[in-house]
Design a protein around this motif. Structure first.
Motif, PDB file in Angstrom:
ATOM      1  N   MET A   1      49.482  59.748  21.687  1.00  0.00           N
ATOM      2  CA  MET A   1      49.283  58.343  21.070  1.00  0.00           C
ATOM      3  C   MET A   1      50.917  57.723  20.932  1.00  0.00           C
ATOM      4  SD  MET A   1      46.920  56.804  18.361  1.00  0.00           S
ATOM      5  CE  MET A   1      47.195  55.090  17.468  1.00  0.00           C
ATOM      6  N   ALA A   2      51.616  58.649  20.351  1.00  0.00           N
ATOM      7  CA  ALA A   2      52.933  58.260  20.237  1.00  0.00           C
ATOM      8  C   ALA A   2      53.780  57.708  21.307  1.00  0.00           C
ATOM      9  CB  ALA A   2      53.950  59.285  19.819  1.00  0.00           C
ATOM     10  N   LEU A   3      53.438  58.298  22.655  1.00  0.00           N
ATOM     11  CA  LEU A   3      53.901  57.582  23.888  1.00  0.00           C
ATOM     12  C   LEU A   3      53.148  56.354  24.473  1.00  0.00           C
ATOM     13  CD1 LEU A   3      53.874  60.976  25.976  1.00  0.00           C
ATOM     14  CD2 LEU A   3      55.919  59.712  25.059  1.00  0.00           C
ATOM     15  N   TYR A   4      52.033  55.951  23.898  1.00  0.00           N
ATOM     16  CA  TYR A   4      51.225  55.067  24.224  1.00  0.00           C
ATOM     17  C   TYR A   4      51.727  53.947  23.352  1.00  0.00           C
ATOM     18  CZ  TYR A   4      47.615  51.209  25.147  1.00  0.00           C
ATOM     19  OH  TYR A   4      47.272  50.332  25.247  1.00  0.00           O
ATOM     20  N   VAL A   5      52.030  54.023  22.031  1.00  0.00           N
ATOM     21  CA  VAL A   5      52.738  52.959  21.032  1.00  0.00           C
ATOM     22  C   VAL A   5      53.845  52.806  21.483  1.00  0.00           C
ATOM     23  CG1 VAL A   5      53.213  52.745  18.483  1.00  0.00           C
ATOM     24  CG2 VAL A   5      51.142  53.780  19.182  1.00  0.00           C
ATOM     25  N   GLU A   6      54.783  53.652  22.001  1.00  0.00           N
ATOM     26  CA  GLU A   6      56.333  53.805  22.301  1.00  0.00           C
ATOM     27  C   GLU A   6      56.344  52.278  23.218  1.00  0.00           C
ATOM     28  OE1 GLU A   6      59.868  56.229  24.240  1.00  0.00           O
ATOM     29  OE2 GLU A   6      58.403  57.257  23.241  1.00  0.00           O
ATOM     30  N   LYS A   7      55.641  52.483  24.046  1.00  0.00           N
ATOM     31  CA  LYS A   7      55.384  51.381  25.244  1.00  0.00           C
ATOM     32  C   LYS A   7      54.877  50.049  24.756  1.00  0.00           C
ATOM     33  CE  LYS A   7      55.093  55.175  28.810  1.00  0.00           C
ATOM     34  NZ  LYS A   7      54.401  55.492  29.695  1.00  0.00           N
ATOM     35  N   ASN A   8      54.005  50.141  23.934  1.00  0.00           N
ATOM     36  CA  ASN A   8      53.192  48.856  23.776  1.00  0.00           C
ATOM     37  C   ASN A   8      53.806  48.491  22.171  1.00  0.00           C
ATOM     38  OD1 ASN A   8      51.515  46.851  23.152  1.00  0.00           O
ATOM     39  ND2 ASN A   8      49.695  47.999  23.757  1.00  0.00           N
ATOM     40  N   HIS A   9      54.740  47.575  22.063  1.00  0.00           N
ATOM     41  CA  HIS A   9      55.430  47.412  20.963  1.00  0.00           C
ATOM     42  C   HIS A   9      54.289  46.341  19.959  1.00  0.00           C
ATOM     43  CE1 HIS A   9      59.331  48.780  21.875  1.00  0.00           C
ATOM     44  NE2 HIS A   9      59.252  48.316  22.917  1.00  0.00           N
ATOM     45  N   ASP A  10      53.621  45.800  20.504  1.00  0.00           N
ATOM     46  CA  ASP A  10      52.572  44.758  19.648  1.00  0.00           C
ATOM     47  C   ASP A  10      51.691  45.755  19.074  1.00  0.00           C
ATOM     48  OD1 ASP A  10      53.653  42.389  20.455  1.00  0.00           O
ATOM     49  OD2 ASP A  10      52.266  42.145  22.296  1.00  0.00           O
ATOM     50  N   LEU A  11      51.261  46.750  19.597  1.00  0.00           N
ATOM     51  CA  LEU A  11      50.177  47.756  19.034  1.00  0.00           C
ATOM     52  C   LEU A  11      50.895  48.665  17.845  1.00  0.00           C
ATOM     53  CD1 LEU A  11      47.326  49.056  19.206  1.00  0.00           C
ATOM     54  CD2 LEU A  11      48.249  50.802  20.684  1.00  0.00           C
ATOM     55  N   PHE A  12      52.247  48.840  18.157  1.00  0.00           N
ATOM     56  CA  PHE A  12      52.847  49.431  16.824  1.00  0.00           C
ATOM     57  C   PHE A  12      52.922  48.407  15.804  1.00  0.00           C
ATOM     58  CE2 PHE A  12      56.865  50.398  14.721  1.00  0.00           C
ATOM     59  CZ  PHE A  12      56.656  51.834  14.476  1.00  0.00           C
ATOM     60  N   LEU A  13      53.223  47.198  16.155  1.00  0.00           N
ATOM     61  CA  LEU A  13      53.444  46.225  15.190  1.00  0.00           C
ATOM     62  C   LEU A  13      51.976  46.083  14.270  1.00  0.00           C
ATOM     63  CD1 LEU A  13      55.108  44.094  13.513  1.00  0.00           C
ATOM     64  CD2 LEU A  13      54.397  42.400  15.328  1.00  0.00           C
ATOM     65  N   LYS A  14      50.773  46.107  15.073  1.00  0.00           N
ATOM     66  CA  LYS A  14      49.822  45.781  14.399  1.00  0.00           C
ATOM     67  C   LYS A  14      49.342  46.973  13.637  1.00  0.00           C
ATOM     68  CE  LYS A  14      47.745  42.854  17.962  1.00  0.00           C
ATOM     69  NZ  LYS A  14      46.792  42.841  18.822  1.00  0.00           N
ATOM     70  N   LEU A  15      49.705  48.347  14.030  1.00  0.00           N
ATOM     71  CA  LEU A  15      49.453  49.362  13.262  1.00  0.00           C
ATOM     72  C   LEU A  15      50.120  49.540  12.147  1.00  0.00           C
ATOM     73  CD1 LEU A  15      48.987  52.107  16.238  1.00  0.00           C
ATOM     74  CD2 LEU A  15      47.134  51.322  14.840  1.00  0.00           C
ATOM     75  N   SER A  16      51.353  49.194  12.229  1.00  0.00           N
ATOM     76  CA  SER A  16      52.263  49.148  10.993  1.00  0.00           C
ATOM     77  C   SER A  16      51.739  48.069   9.896  1.00  0.00           C
ATOM     78  CB  SER A  16      53.689  48.952  11.322  1.00  0.00           C
ATOM     79  OG  SER A  16      54.007  49.672  12.318  1.00  0.00           O
ATOM     80  N   THR A  17      51.367  46.799  10.178  1.00  0.00           N
ATOM     81  CA  THR A  17      50.873  45.980   9.382  1.00  0.00           C
ATOM     82  C   THR A  17      49.493  46.497   8.729  1.00  0.00           C
ATOM     83  OG1 THR A  17      51.826  44.263  10.713  1.00  0.00           O
ATOM     84  CG2 THR A  17      49.937  43.347   9.238  1.00  0.00           C
ATOM     85  N   THR A  18      48.740  47.032   9.738  1.00  0.00           N
ATOM     86  CA  THR A  18      47.425  47.493   9.054  1.00  0.00           C
ATOM     87  C   THR A  18      47.701  48.653   8.322  1.00  0.00           C
ATOM     88  OG1 THR A  18      46.388  47.056  11.110  1.00  0.00           O
ATOM     89  CG2 THR A  18      45.352  48.606   9.702  1.00  0.00           C
ATOM     90  N   SER A  19      48.718  49.364   8.279  1.00  0.00           N
ATOM     91  CA  SER A  19      49.125  50.618   7.093  1.00  0.00           C
ATOM     92  C   SER A  19      49.577  49.876   5.969  1.00  0.00           C
ATOM     93  CB  SER A  19      50.056  51.495   7.926  1.00  0.00           C
ATOM     94  OG  SER A  19      50.690  52.392   7.162  1.00  0.00           O
ATOM     95  N   MET A  20      50.397  48.957   6.174  1.00  0.00           N
ATOM     96  CA  MET A  20      50.831  48.388   5.066  1.00  0.00           C
ATOM     97  C   MET A  20      49.843  47.614   4.103  1.00  0.00           C
ATOM     98  SD  MET A  20      54.265  46.704   6.434  1.00  0.00           S
ATOM     99  CE  MET A  20      54.710  45.642   5.231  1.00  0.00           C
ATOM    100  N   ALA A  21      48.820  46.771   4.845  1.00  0.00           N
ATOM    101  CA  ALA A  21      47.595  46.211   4.093  1.00  0.00           C
ATOM    102  C   ALA A  21      46.758  47.298   3.525  1.00  0.00           C
ATOM    103  CB  ALA A  21      46.996  45.509   5.224  1.00  0.00           C
TER     104      ALA A  21
END
Length: 87
Positions: A1-21
């Motif tokens: 999953m880390a490799l997938y998130v590393e390539k897809n910055h939008d998904l990383f941003l969405k996951l970070s935002t969801t985590s903060m929420a």
């Protein structure tokens, strides 16, 4: 999953935002629960105070009997005084 998130910055941003929420929601839930617990504690303290105020202990009954006897004696003396004043 880390490799997938590393390539897809939008998904990383969405996951970070969801985590903060989720963290923010947990903090709000904790604060709300804490206020409910504090209110319950105050309610228990007030209940104990009222329970103590209206309980009938042996000492309270003893003082009530003494007060009733004194009140009766005062009423008797007042009636005697009134009858002497009427003469």
């Amino acid at each position: 999953m880390a490799l997938y998130v590393e390539k897809n910055h939008d998904l990383f941003l969405k996951l970070s935002t969801t985590s903060m929420a989720i963290k923010t929601t947990l903090v709000k839930l904790f604060a709300h629960q804490k206020s409910i617990l504090e209110e319950n504690k105050k309610d228990r303290e007030h209940y104990q105070m009222y329970l103590a105020a209206y309980s009938e202990s042996e000492e309270d009954l003893h003082y009530a009997d003494l007060f009733m006897n004194v009140s009766s004696e005062v009423d008797h003396l007042l009636m005697e005084t009134e009858s002497k004043n009427d003469r």
